[in-house]
Design a protein around this motif. Structure first.
Motif, PDB file in Angstrom:
ATOM      1  N   MET A  93      10.052  10.087   0.262  1.00 57.50           N
ATOM      2  CA  MET A  93       9.600  10.383  -1.094  1.00 57.50           C
ATOM      3  C   MET A  93      10.590  11.281  -1.810  1.00 57.50           C
ATOM      4  SD  MET A  93       6.890  10.048  -3.293  1.00 57.50           S
ATOM      5  CE  MET A  93       8.246   9.563  -4.350  1.00 57.50           C
ATOM      6  N   ALA A  94      11.087  12.315  -1.104  1.00 56.51           N
ATOM      7  CA  ALA A  94      12.055  13.221  -1.702  1.00 56.51           C
ATOM      8  C   ALA A  94      13.364  12.503  -2.021  1.00 56.51           C
ATOM      9  CB  ALA A  94      12.311  14.405  -0.771  1.00 56.51           C
ATOM     10  N   GLU A 111       0.831  -1.203   0.000  1.00 55.55           N
ATOM     11  CA  GLU A 111       0.000   0.000   0.000  1.00 55.55           C
ATOM     12  C   GLU A 111       0.868   1.256   0.000  1.00 55.55           C
ATOM     13  OE1 GLU A 111      -2.164  -3.445   1.418  1.00 55.55           O
ATOM     14  OE2 GLU A 111      -0.328  -2.514   2.199  1.00 55.55           O
ATOM     15  N   ASN A 112       1.913   1.259   0.818  1.00 56.72           N
ATOM     16  CA  ASN A 112       2.812   2.415   0.848  1.00 56.72           C
ATOM     17  C   ASN A 112       3.526   2.583  -0.485  1.00 56.72           C
ATOM     18  OD1 ASN A 112       2.104   2.868   3.498  1.00 56.72           O
ATOM     19  ND2 ASN A 112       3.982   2.033   4.367  1.00 56.72           N
ATOM     20  N   ARG A 113       3.997   1.488  -1.040  1.00 60.70           N
ATOM     21  CA  ARG A 113       4.685   1.566  -2.335  1.00 60.70           C
ATOM     22  C   ARG A 113       3.764   2.131  -3.407  1.00 60.70           C
ATOM     23  NH1 ARG A 113       6.339  -3.758  -1.090  1.00 60.70           N
ATOM     24  NH2 ARG A 113       5.147  -4.567  -2.870  1.00 60.70           N
ATOM     25  N   ALA A 114       2.496   1.749  -3.360  1.00 57.57           N
ATOM     26  CA  ALA A 114       1.542   2.245  -4.363  1.00 57.57           C
ATOM     27  C   ALA A 114       1.368   3.758  -4.263  1.00 57.57           C
ATOM     28  CB  ALA A 114       0.200   1.547  -4.181  1.00 57.57           C
ATOM     29  N   GLN A 115       1.382   4.299  -3.043  1.00 58.00           N
ATOM     30  CA  GLN A 115       1.218   5.750  -2.871  1.00 58.00           C
ATOM     31  C   GLN A 115       2.435   6.512  -3.389  1.00 58.00           C
ATOM     32  OE1 GLN A 115      -1.757   5.779  -2.487  1.00 58.00           O
ATOM     33  NE2 GLN A 115      -2.472   5.928  -0.376  1.00 58.00           N
ATOM     34  N   PHE A 116       3.615   6.009  -3.087  1.00 61.02           N
ATOM     35  CA  PHE A 116       4.830   6.654  -3.587  1.00 61.02           C
ATOM     36  C   PHE A 116       4.902   6.551  -5.114  1.00 61.02           C
ATOM     37  CE2 PHE A 116       6.619   5.348   0.745  1.00 61.02           C
ATOM     38  CZ  PHE A 116       6.400   6.604   1.295  1.00 61.02           C
TER      39      PHE A 116
END
Length: 309
Positions: free
Chosen positions: A211-212, A177-182
């Protein structure tokens, strides 16, 4: 980007993909250019470009960094920040001047519930794209609201806060889920149709910091430069975070507010926890980009084409 540059970038990315790594940062490190003609940016050790606001302390333009391919990240296209829910009317005017087309909010619903939605220029609404904090925000609220020094020590002391942070960083890599958001955010930056984009979380240092870091590394910014950008949150947040600790002590809610320091700071070992995880799971950074985030070479080249001059 010229055809020659595009071919160069494609070859460089293909080479990086093949060996699952980037060349040593020291071989390509170069100083960042000076301030823009607009004078809008406050320079921090020639590596970061802060946008001073009253209601947010960690707002920066991610442009200006040199890449090991010989380019420079364009300014005015991508911004990173802490939450924008406390912006003053003057701040909103400043943000309006950035010409943002999209704001991505990595905060979870509980954070929005407690802290409130972003205050943005008219016509601009944040896109909620929550990235898990493994319950850290709720744990923090519970610890502080207990008002009990023993409970707070049990929850946050003895290295537990630091271990919690390392676990959170690992989930930036392990959580689908986190990977999908990034990944969604990187694809939007590569596409660029929405115009300049800003992404943020609550403090603008962990989810936003990762993310940065990923974006800069994907743009072929040397690893040590991307790491300095990540660690710079400590400089921008230091005074505000100290005020928070002082206020908690003065109010009697925390006898030892220094328990919060590992949660307020960014640290090299937190970042190392994430990069070690991606090396274990994907063999290296570009494996994380391609296999973990699902970005193909065409998207990575588009990212370069739009973001690097």
């Amino acid at each position: 980007m010229s055809r020659a540059r595009t071919r160069l970038v494609t070859a460089a990315l293909a080479s990086a993909l093949a060996v699952a790594t980037l060349p040593a940062a020291s071989a390509y490190a170069a100083p960042v250019a000076g301030a823009t003609a607009s004078g809008r940016y406050h320079q921090q050790a020639e590596t970061t470009r802060q946008i001073p606001l009253q209601g947010a302390v960690n707002v920066r333009d991610l442009g200006g960094y040199r890449t090991w391919t010989g380019g420079q990240v364009r300014q005015g296209l991508v911004y990173r920040s802490d939450a924008l829910n406390k912006l003053t009317p003057a701040d909103v005017t400043t943000v309006s001047g950035l010409g943002l087309g999209k704001v991505v909010d990595f905060r979870i619903p509980m954070e929005l519930q407690y802290d409130g939605a972003d205050r943005l220029p008219a016509g601009l609404t944040a896109t909620s794209r929550p990235v898990s904090d493994l319950g850290l925000y709720g744990t923090l609220v519970g610890a502080i609201s207990s008002g009990d020094p023993a409970t707070q020590e049990q929850m946050l002391g003895g290295g537990r806060a630091e271990a919690y942070m390392r676990d959170i960083y690992r989930t930036f890599v392990t959580s689908p889920e986190n990977r999908a958001q990034f990944a969604a955010t990187l694809r939007e930056i590569a596409d660029g149709s929405q115009g300049p984009l800003l992404f943020h979380c609550t403090s603008g240092k962990d989810r936003t910091g990762w993310m940065a870091y990923v974006l800069l590394r994907a743009l072929a910014v040397p690893e040590d430069t991307a790491t300095r950008d990540y660690l710079a949150s400590n400089t921008f947040r230091a005074a505000y975070d100290a005020q928070v600790r002082a206020g908690l002590k003065q109010s009697g809610r925390m006898q030892n507010p220094d328990l919060l320091i590992p949660l307020q700071e960014v640290r090299q070992d937190y970042l190392d926890a994430a990069t070690a995880q991606l090396a274990a799971d994907y063999g290296g950074f570009y494996g994380y980009l391609t296999d973990g985030l699902g970005l193909d070479t065409r998207t990575l080249v588009k990212l370069q084409s739009r973001m690097v001059r």
